[in-house]
Design a protein around this motif. Structure first.
Motif, PDB file in Angstrom:
ATOM      1  N   GLY A   1       1.694   7.389 -11.565  1.00  0.00           N
ATOM      2  CA  GLY A   1       2.294   6.505 -11.041  1.00  0.00           C
ATOM      3  C   GLY A   1       2.203   6.128  -9.523  1.00  0.00           C
ATOM      4  O   GLY A   1       3.059   5.410  -9.075  1.00  0.00           O
ATOM      5  N   TRP A   2       1.404   7.013  -8.881  1.00  0.00           N
ATOM      6  CA  TRP A   2       1.372   6.862  -7.360  1.00  0.00           C
ATOM      7  C   TRP A   2       0.771   5.372  -6.704  1.00  0.00           C
ATOM      8  O   TRP A   2       0.680   5.155  -5.879  1.00  0.00           O
ATOM      9  CB  TRP A   2       0.384   8.031  -6.742  1.00  0.00           C
ATOM     10  N   GLY A   3       0.090   4.748  -7.888  1.00  0.00           N
ATOM     11  CA  GLY A   3      -0.807   3.595  -7.579  1.00  0.00           C
ATOM     12  C   GLY A   3      -2.149   3.492  -8.150  1.00  0.00           C
ATOM     13  O   GLY A   3      -2.503   4.396  -8.782  1.00  0.00           O
ATOM     14  N   THR A   4      -2.875   2.458  -7.847  1.00  0.00           N
ATOM     15  CA  THR A   4      -4.411   2.376  -8.517  1.00  0.00           C
ATOM     16  C   THR A   4      -5.084   3.291  -7.821  1.00  0.00           C
ATOM     17  O   THR A   4      -4.771   3.901  -6.393  1.00  0.00           O
ATOM     18  CB  THR A   4      -4.762   0.974  -8.379  1.00  0.00           C
ATOM     19  N   PRO A   5      -6.332   3.651  -8.351  1.00  0.00           N
ATOM     20  CA  PRO A   5      -7.254   4.638  -7.322  1.00  0.00           C
ATOM     21  C   PRO A   5      -7.630   3.887  -6.131  1.00  0.00           C
ATOM     22  O   PRO A   5      -7.464   4.619  -5.005  1.00  0.00           O
ATOM     23  CB  PRO A   5      -8.682   4.624  -8.372  1.00  0.00           C
ATOM     24  N   GLU A   6      -7.713   2.606  -5.944  1.00  0.00           N
ATOM     25  CA  GLU A   6      -8.085   1.944  -4.706  1.00  0.00           C
ATOM     26  C   GLU A   6      -6.728   2.244  -3.796  1.00  0.00           C
ATOM     27  O   GLU A   6      -7.081   2.435  -2.732  1.00  0.00           O
ATOM     28  CB  GLU A   6      -8.405   0.425  -4.919  1.00  0.00           C
ATOM     29  N   GLN A   7      -5.701   1.893  -4.247  1.00  0.00           N
ATOM     30  CA  GLN A   7      -4.544   2.171  -3.389  1.00  0.00           C
ATOM     31  C   GLN A   7      -4.190   3.553  -2.662  1.00  0.00           C
ATOM     32  O   GLN A   7      -4.002   3.498  -1.601  1.00  0.00           O
ATOM     33  CB  GLN A   7      -3.450   1.931  -4.062  1.00  0.00           C
ATOM     34  N   VAL A   8      -4.218   4.516  -3.650  1.00  0.00           N
ATOM     35  CA  VAL A   8      -4.189   5.884  -3.243  1.00  0.00           C
ATOM     36  C   VAL A   8      -5.147   6.390  -2.055  1.00  0.00           C
ATOM     37  O   VAL A   8      -5.014   7.359  -1.411  1.00  0.00           O
ATOM     38  CB  VAL A   8      -3.850   6.878  -4.387  1.00  0.00           C
ATOM     39  N   ARG A   9      -6.176   5.673  -2.101  1.00  0.00           N
ATOM     40  CA  ARG A   9      -7.370   6.108  -1.176  1.00  0.00           C
ATOM     41  C   ARG A   9      -7.075   5.005   0.097  1.00  0.00           C
ATOM     42  O   ARG A   9      -8.050   5.359   1.052  1.00  0.00           O
ATOM     43  CB  ARG A   9      -8.824   5.867  -1.896  1.00  0.00           C
ATOM     44  N   ASP A  10      -6.020   4.326   0.206  1.00  0.00           N
ATOM     45  CA  ASP A  10      -5.812   3.452   1.555  1.00  0.00           C
ATOM     46  C   ASP A  10      -4.906   4.397   2.256  1.00  0.00           C
ATOM     47  O   ASP A  10      -3.833   4.696   1.820  1.00  0.00           O
ATOM     48  CB  ASP A  10      -5.105   2.170   1.100  1.00  0.00           C
ATOM     49  N   PRO A  11      -5.402   5.182   3.482  1.00  0.00           N
ATOM     50  CA  PRO A  11      -4.575   5.806   4.107  1.00  0.00           C
ATOM     51  C   PRO A  11      -2.993   5.392   4.424  1.00  0.00           C
ATOM     52  O   PRO A  11      -1.923   6.049   4.467  1.00  0.00           O
ATOM     53  CB  PRO A  11      -5.308   6.332   5.210  1.00  0.00           C
ATOM     54  N   VAL A  12      -3.057   4.069   4.694  1.00  0.00           N
ATOM     55  CA  VAL A  12      -1.795   3.393   5.081  1.00  0.00           C
ATOM     56  C   VAL A  12      -0.887   3.490   3.852  1.00  0.00           C
ATOM     57  O   VAL A  12       0.385   3.836   3.750  1.00  0.00           O
ATOM     58  CB  VAL A  12      -1.803   2.180   5.690  1.00  0.00           C
ATOM     59  N   TYR A  13      -1.229   3.058   2.890  1.00  0.00           N
ATOM     60  CA  TYR A  13      -0.688   3.013   1.630  1.00  0.00           C
ATOM     61  C   TYR A  13      -0.181   4.406   0.872  1.00  0.00           C
ATOM     62  O   TYR A  13       0.867   4.673   0.527  1.00  0.00           O
ATOM     63  CB  TYR A  13      -1.579   2.449   0.294  1.00  0.00           C
ATOM     64  N   ALA A  14      -1.065   5.481   1.046  1.00  0.00           N
ATOM     65  CA  ALA A  14      -0.994   6.522   0.557  1.00  0.00           C
ATOM     66  C   ALA A  14       0.086   7.340   1.474  1.00  0.00           C
ATOM     67  O   ALA A  14       1.342   8.124   0.919  1.00  0.00           O
ATOM     68  CB  ALA A  14      -2.255   7.520   0.576  1.00  0.00           C
ATOM     69  N   SER A  15       0.285   7.212   2.592  1.00  0.00           N
ATOM     70  CA  SER A  15       1.225   7.684   3.799  1.00  0.00           C
ATOM     71  C   SER A  15       2.788   7.087   3.201  1.00  0.00           C
ATOM     72  O   SER A  15       3.700   7.726   3.270  1.00  0.00           O
ATOM     73  CB  SER A  15       0.868   7.326   5.179  1.00  0.00           C
ATOM     74  N   THR A  16       2.657   5.795   3.223  1.00  0.00           N
ATOM     75  CA  THR A  16       3.808   4.881   2.877  1.00  0.00           C
ATOM     76  C   THR A  16       4.622   5.568   1.490  1.00  0.00           C
ATOM     77  O   THR A  16       5.718   5.890   1.471  1.00  0.00           O
ATOM     78  CB  THR A  16       3.633   3.510   2.648  1.00  0.00           C
ATOM     79  N   LYS A  17       3.658   5.775   0.585  1.00  0.00           N
ATOM     80  CA  LYS A  17       4.032   6.283  -0.601  1.00  0.00           C
ATOM     81  C   LYS A  17       4.571   7.699  -0.345  1.00  0.00           C
ATOM     82  O   LYS A  17       5.757   7.847  -1.067  1.00  0.00           O
ATOM     83  CB  LYS A  17       3.236   6.194  -1.543  1.00  0.00           C
ATOM     84  N   PHE A  18       3.963   8.697   0.248  1.00  0.00           N
ATOM     85  CA  PHE A  18       4.622  10.102   0.602  1.00  0.00           C
ATOM     86  C   PHE A  18       5.772   9.806   1.319  1.00  0.00           C
ATOM     87  O   PHE A  18       6.795  10.559   0.840  1.00  0.00           O
ATOM     88  CB  PHE A  18       3.590  10.520   1.495  1.00  0.00           C
ATOM     89  N   TYR A  19       5.999   8.954   2.284  1.00  0.00           N
ATOM     90  CA  TYR A  19       7.366   9.070   3.214  1.00  0.00           C
ATOM     91  C   TYR A  19       8.373   8.287   2.068  1.00  0.00           C
ATOM     92  O   TYR A  19       9.570   8.678   2.357  1.00  0.00           O
ATOM     93  CB  TYR A  19       7.014   7.865   4.436  1.00  0.00           C
ATOM     94  N   THR A  20       8.157   7.327   1.312  1.00  0.00           N
ATOM     95  CA  THR A  20       8.897   6.516   0.456  1.00  0.00           C
ATOM     96  C   THR A  20       9.783   7.817  -0.616  1.00  0.00           C
ATOM     97  O   THR A  20      10.993   8.020  -0.568  1.00  0.00           O
ATOM     98  CB  THR A  20       8.475   5.544  -0.435  1.00  0.00           C
TER      99      THR A  20
END
Length: 371
Positions: A131-150
């Motif tokens: 549930g972290w996102g699509t493969p393309e999303q979690v390979r976007d450093p900005v998206y991945a960092s935002t999800k981690f902080y959230t």
């Protein structure tokens, strides 16, 4: 003799830092500048800012941070910038950078085939199937960092818990203790890329240098608020491998950083006796009641002359600021004070000891009312 231009630049930097330290009431810490390389010099300069200059632009020329390459440093800068834009405190940036160091070595990983851990991808090895996102999303450093902080913000008490516990609460890793070893370098990376922000408290909008008694984003705090008496390896006491913080008996002593209590004991005097529940005297020998704590990066802190049996036990985990005992005068002591030592590489001998005043200043938690 004409001084070569590169050397003149280094000398000029050293002079500027010297003047800054002297004007701000610092002691002669300029000795740290002797023989340091450019990377260490940059780290020292960055540590003076307490984050007030803000994070560096990831697309600008970034400093070299061994052992990482340019793209890895850029990924670290992105992680820090996202944390800043979310108005999170620098402690969150340190946690996030350390987590990415463990999960991916700051490399934006794609699918690794048979070597892949399930379907984990990106800087934080986030799993689309979880549930972290699509493969393309979690390979976007900005998206991945935002999800981690959230996710981090949903962990109650994350601001004060040990880094490895906060990271594990987000990641749910099979290796929950693996994050701690990255904390010292993650702290240096945040300092270098965000103007010394790991020495600060507050969110990214209102950063200030950590005051005495506060825990800096580095995860360090002072053990107690008191002036420094006898110093580290002075000419009068060359075998004094710590500093004495003079204050009244029964004053609470705090753990200087999170870690694991590695030793609790009544230290023997020169005659081999254990008599720690009474005041000592000069020449008696021994630390009296004492505690040692092992922190991230194999840094060990030692606390001596406690008035009574410490409040902690061996193998107990403690957080920065936890009260571990009270000031006393047991052992080789002429009056109530805390003898405080810092040792590198978990070397309990005198060879591992470093000046606690300089070390704590570099962590953003200066002793003796500095800063």
């Amino acid at each position: 003799m004409r001084v070569p231009r590169p050397r003149r630049v280094v000398l000029l930097i050293a002079l500027v830092v010297t003047l800054v330290l002297l004007c701000c009431g610092g002691s002669v810490t300029v000795l740290l500048l002797g023989g340091v390389n450019d990377d260490k010099q940059n780290n020292l300069n960055a540590a003076l800012g307490c984050g007030k200059g803000g994070p560096v632009d990831p697309d600008s020329k970034l400093p070299r941070i061994r052992p990482y390459g340019a793209e890895q440093v850029r990924n670290a800068a992105i992680i820090i910038n996202v944390g800043s834009e979310l108005q999170l405190p620098p402690r969150a940036w340190v946690i996030a950078v350390a987590t990415a160091m463990q999960e991916s070595r700051l490399v934006n990983l794609g699918h690794l085939g048979a070597r892949n851990d399930h379907d984990s991808l990106g800087l934080f090895q986030q799993r689309p199937s979880s549930g972290w996102g699509t493969p393309e999303q979690v390979r976007d450093p900005v998206y991945a960092s935002t999800k981690f902080y959230t996710k981090l913000q949903t962990i109650e008490g994350w601001q004060t818990m040990p880094l490895t516990q906060a990271a594990q609460a987000v990641q749910i890793s099979a290796y929950p203790d693996a994050y701690a070893k990255h904390e010292p370098l993650a702290t240096q990376i945040v300092n270098l890329l965000a103007d010394g922000a790991a020495n600060a408290v507050g969110d990214s909008v209102n950063l200030v240098c950590a005051a005495a008694g506060q825990t800096a984003a580095s995860g360090w705090t002072i053990p107690l608020r008191a002036g420094v008496g006898s110093g580290f390896r002075t000419s009068e006491r060359p075998n004094h491998h710590g500093v004495d913080l003079s204050i009244g008996k029964y004053t609470p002593i705090a753990a200087a950083a999170s870690g694991v209590v590695s030793l609790v004991k009544c230290d023997e005097d020169f005659n081999g006796n254990k008599s720690c529940n009474v005041d000592g005297y000069p020449g008696k020998g021994g630390c009296g009641w004492m505690v040692e704590i092992l922190h991230a990066g194999n840094v060990m802190t030692r606390y001596c002359h406690l008035v009574q049996r410490p409040f902690v036990r061996e193998n107990q985990q403690v957080a920065a600021g936890d009260v571990i005992g009270r000031v006393g005068s047991s052992g080789n002591s002429s009056g109530p004070h805390l003898h405080f030592e810092v040792h590198m590489n978990n070397d309990r001998s005198s060879a591992g000891a470093v000046d606690p005043v300089q070390f704590m200043r570099q962590q953003g938690a200066p002793l003796g009312g500095e800063g």
